[in-house]
Design a protein around this motif. Structure first.
Motif, short mmCIF file in Angstrom:
data_model
loop_
_atom_site.label_atom_id
_atom_site.label_comp_id
_atom_site.label_asym_id
_atom_site.label_seq_id
_atom_site.Cartn_x
_atom_site.Cartn_y
_atom_site.Cartn_z
N ALA A 58 0.90 -1.33 -0.26
CA ALA A 58 0.08 0.10 0.74
C ALA A 58 0.50 0.94 -0.15
O ALA A 58 0.44 2.48 -0.46
CB ALA A 58 -1.02 -0.01 1.10
N SER A 59 2.15 0.81 0.57
CA SER A 59 2.55 1.53 0.21
C SER A 59 2.10 3.04 1.13
O SER A 59 2.69 4.61 -0.03
CB SER A 59 3.82 2.04 -0.52
N ILE A 60 2.39 3.32 2.15
CA ILE A 60 0.87 4.82 2.98
C ILE A 60 2.11 5.33 3.19
O ILE A 60 2.93 4.83 4.96
CB ILE A 60 0.56 4.34 3.45
N PRO A 61 2.76 6.85 3.05
CA PRO A 61 3.76 7.26 3.58
C PRO A 61 3.42 7.76 5.15
O PRO A 61 2.27 8.63 5.09
CB PRO A 61 4.16 8.31 2.96
N PHE A 62 3.26 8.13 6.64
CA PHE A 62 3.37 8.84 7.38
C PHE A 62 3.85 9.92 7.44
O PHE A 62 4.88 10.32 6.56
CB PHE A 62 3.88 7.38 9.04
N ASP A 63 3.43 10.72 8.58
CA ASP A 63 3.59 11.97 8.61
C ASP A 63 3.84 12.82 6.88
O ASP A 63 3.82 13.88 7.08
CB ASP A 63 5.05 12.10 9.07
N GLU A 64 2.70 12.50 6.37
CA GLU A 64 2.46 12.67 4.56
C GLU A 64 0.27 13.47 4.95
O GLU A 64 -0.01 12.22 6.20
CB GLU A 64 2.60 11.83 3.94
N LEU A 68 -3.92 13.64 0.62
CA LEU A 68 -3.28 14.01 -0.24
C LEU A 68 -3.45 11.92 -0.80
O LEU A 68 -2.19 11.53 -2.12
CB LEU A 68 -2.49 14.30 -0.59
N GLN A 69 -3.97 11.38 -0.47
CA GLN A 69 -3.46 9.92 -0.78
C GLN A 69 -3.93 9.00 -2.24
O GLN A 69 -5.81 9.50 -1.95
CB GLN A 69 -3.53 9.29 0.42
N ASP A 70 -3.86 8.56 -2.77
CA ASP A 70 -4.37 7.78 -3.94
C ASP A 70 -4.95 6.45 -3.10
O ASP A 70 -4.16 5.50 -3.74
CB ASP A 70 -3.73 8.00 -5.49
N ASN A 71 -5.97 6.31 -3.01
CA ASN A 71 -6.38 5.49 -2.24
C ASN A 71 -6.96 4.30 -3.44
O ASN A 71 -6.49 3.34 -3.26
CB ASN A 71 -7.90 5.58 -1.61
N GLU A 75 -5.41 0.69 -3.43
CA GLU A 75 -6.18 -0.75 -3.52
C GLU A 75 -5.87 -1.12 -4.80
O GLU A 75 -5.89 -2.90 -4.61
CB GLU A 75 -7.75 -0.49 -3.63
N ARG A 76 -5.52 -1.02 -5.94
CA ARG A 76 -5.34 -1.59 -7.55
C ARG A 76 -3.88 -2.22 -6.88
O ARG A 76 -4.09 -4.07 -7.80
CB ARG A 76 -5.04 -0.83 -8.26
N ASP A 77 -2.92 -1.65 -6.49
CA ASP A 77 -1.66 -2.52 -6.19
C ASP A 77 -1.53 -3.68 -5.07
O ASP A 77 -1.05 -4.85 -5.52
CB ASP A 77 -0.91 -1.59 -5.57
N ILE A 78 -2.97 -3.99 -3.83
CA ILE A 78 -2.97 -4.52 -3.03
C ILE A 78 -3.97 -5.98 -3.96
O ILE A 78 -3.41 -6.99 -3.54
CB ILE A 78 -3.51 -4.15 -2.04
N LEU A 79 -4.61 -5.53 -4.87
CA LEU A 79 -5.77 -6.31 -5.39
C LEU A 79 -4.67 -6.97 -6.53
O LEU A 79 -4.55 -8.76 -6.78
CB LEU A 79 -6.45 -6.22 -6.38
N LYS A 80 -2.89 -7.11 -6.85
CA LYS A 80 -2.41 -7.72 -8.17
C LYS A 80 -1.65 -7.72 -7.58
O LYS A 80 -0.92 -8.94 -7.71
CB LYS A 80 -1.80 -6.53 -8.43
N ALA A 81 -1.01 -7.83 -6.23
CA ALA A 81 -0.58 -8.19 -5.35
C ALA A 81 -0.23 -9.83 -4.76
O ALA A 81 0.56 -10.51 -3.94
CB ALA A 81 0.88 -7.42 -4.36
N PRO A 83 -3.16 -12.78 -4.46
CA PRO A 83 -4.55 -13.14 -5.62
C PRO A 83 -5.40 -13.63 -4.74
O PRO A 83 -7.04 -13.95 -5.00
CB PRO A 83 -4.04 -14.54 -6.12
N ILE A 84 -4.65 -14.15 -3.09
CA ILE A 84 -5.97 -13.86 -2.10
C ILE A 84 -6.62 -12.96 -1.47
O ILE A 84 -8.46 -13.50 -1.54
CB ILE A 84 -5.46 -14.98 -0.64
N VAL A 85 -6.85 -11.79 -1.66
CA VAL A 85 -7.35 -10.62 -1.36
C VAL A 85 -8.52 -10.93 -2.97
O VAL A 85 -8.54 -10.56 -3.43
CB VAL A 85 -6.90 -9.68 -1.17
N GLU A 86 -9.68 -11.19 -2.68
CA GLU A 86 -11.08 -10.20 -2.97
C GLU A 86 -11.60 -9.58 -2.91
O GLU A 86 -12.32 -8.68 -3.98
CB GLU A 86 -12.02 -11.49 -1.99
N LYS A 87 -12.08 -8.41 -1.64
CA LYS A 87 -12.03 -7.22 -2.02
C LYS A 87 -10.99 -6.50 -0.88
O LYS A 87 -10.59 -6.90 0.13
CB LYS A 87 -13.36 -6.87 -1.51
N VAL A 88 -10.79 -4.80 -0.49
CA VAL A 88 -9.39 -3.73 -0.24
C VAL A 88 -10.64 -2.80 -0.37
O VAL A 88 -11.15 -2.36 -1.33
CB VAL A 88 -8.70 -4.34 -1.15
N ARG A 89 -10.69 -2.23 0.32
CA ARG A 89 -10.62 -1.03 1.01
C ARG A 89 -9.76 -0.08 1.42
O ARG A 89 -9.65 -0.90 2.91
CB ARG A 89 -12.09 -0.75 1.26
N ILE A 90 -9.81 0.99 1.44
CA ILE A 90 -8.49 2.16 2.06
C ILE A 90 -9.88 3.25 2.18
O ILE A 90 -10.17 4.41 1.64
CB ILE A 90 -7.36 2.40 1.47
#
Length: 248
Positions: A58-64, A68-71, A75-81, A83-90
């Motif tokens: 997810a690469s969520i930066p602390f102290d930012e 301004l995060q592209d959630n 989410e797409r990065d997690i689904l791609k990385a 395969p066991i993930v069916e759904k993800v929401r940030i």
């Protein structure tokens, strides 16, 4: 046409200006104030995955700033990385927390790839590769093994696997506990409920009826598992039972 008094028009203009200023200040505060800088990242809903690996992808930066995060990209990065993930929401939790909500796929079938086990979804995609399956609530596919040279996310192609998946798709949810193991041959499909006896299903037709008949047989015969060798449900109108005493 009625004209509004100049004082009323001026008041409305000033009020609009004040509101616009307040909104601008609020927007500036939300985007640039350290009050909304990320301090906490939490991963929920994981049972198989390592939360730290999910955070890394997810690469969520602390102290930012959390606004301004592209959630959607994360989410797409997690689904791609994974395969066991069916759904993800940030989502953001004000003022400084990001939560990654994961829904993992439930394995539909377990296949053999010695020395490992492959956890497969309903399409035959490998969602995980594990060394043991003691805690996995899914039937085992036997009679066929796959190469150990496989990877998570790979879609397995096999006629026998497809037959097993088509059968499982038609098994009612409240009858799936009867399917602990599945064996597929060229002409027939068999399952093994609790116990060591075989239930010959035949083709993947009338699956609902065959599973209902099987459950009724088990309920009616308390000692069935101790005496039976196999049950043939190829034709549910003509059930064949082979016990230690002979064919019934």
């Amino acid at each position: 046409m009625e004209r509004r008094p100049f004082g009323q028009v001026l008041f409305r203009w000033l009020l609009s200006l004040v509101l616009l200023g307040l909104l601008s200040l609020a927007g500036y505060f939300m985007l640039f104030s350290a009050f909304f800088h990320i301090k906490v990242v939490e991963v929920t809903g994981v049972y198989t995955l390592d939360p730290q690996k999910v955070e890394a992808v997810a690469s969520i930066p602390f102290d930012e700033n959390l606004f301004l995060q592209d959630n959607l990209k994360k989410e797409r990065d997690i689904l791609k990385a994974f395969p066991i993930v069916e759904k993800v929401r940030i989502r953001q939790v004000l003022p400084d927390k990001m939560i990654i909500e994961i829904t993992e796929k439930s394995p539909r079938l377990v296949a053999l790839a010695p020395p490992d086990f492959l956890l497969l979804d309903q399409r035959g995609q490998i969602i995980d590769i594990v060394g043991e399956v003691n805690q996995v609530n899914a039937p085992m596919l036997t009679g066929i093994t796959f190469s150990h040279d496989v990877a998570e996310g790979q879609l397995l192609v096999s006629a026998d696997l497809r037959k097993a998946m088509e059968f499982l798709k038609d098994v009612p949810e409240n009858r799936r506990y009867l399917v602990r193991e599945i064996t597929v041959s060229k002409s027939s499909l068999s399952i093994f409920p609790e116990g060591s006896y075989e239930v010959i299903i035949g083709g993947a037709d009338e699956v609902h009826r065959k599973m209902n008949v099987l459950e009724a047989l088990i309920r009616e015969s308390a000692l069935l598992g101790n005496t039976i060798e196999y049950i043939d449900l190829t034709n549910p109108d003509k059930i064949i039972k082979k016990t230690k005493e002979g064919i019934q």
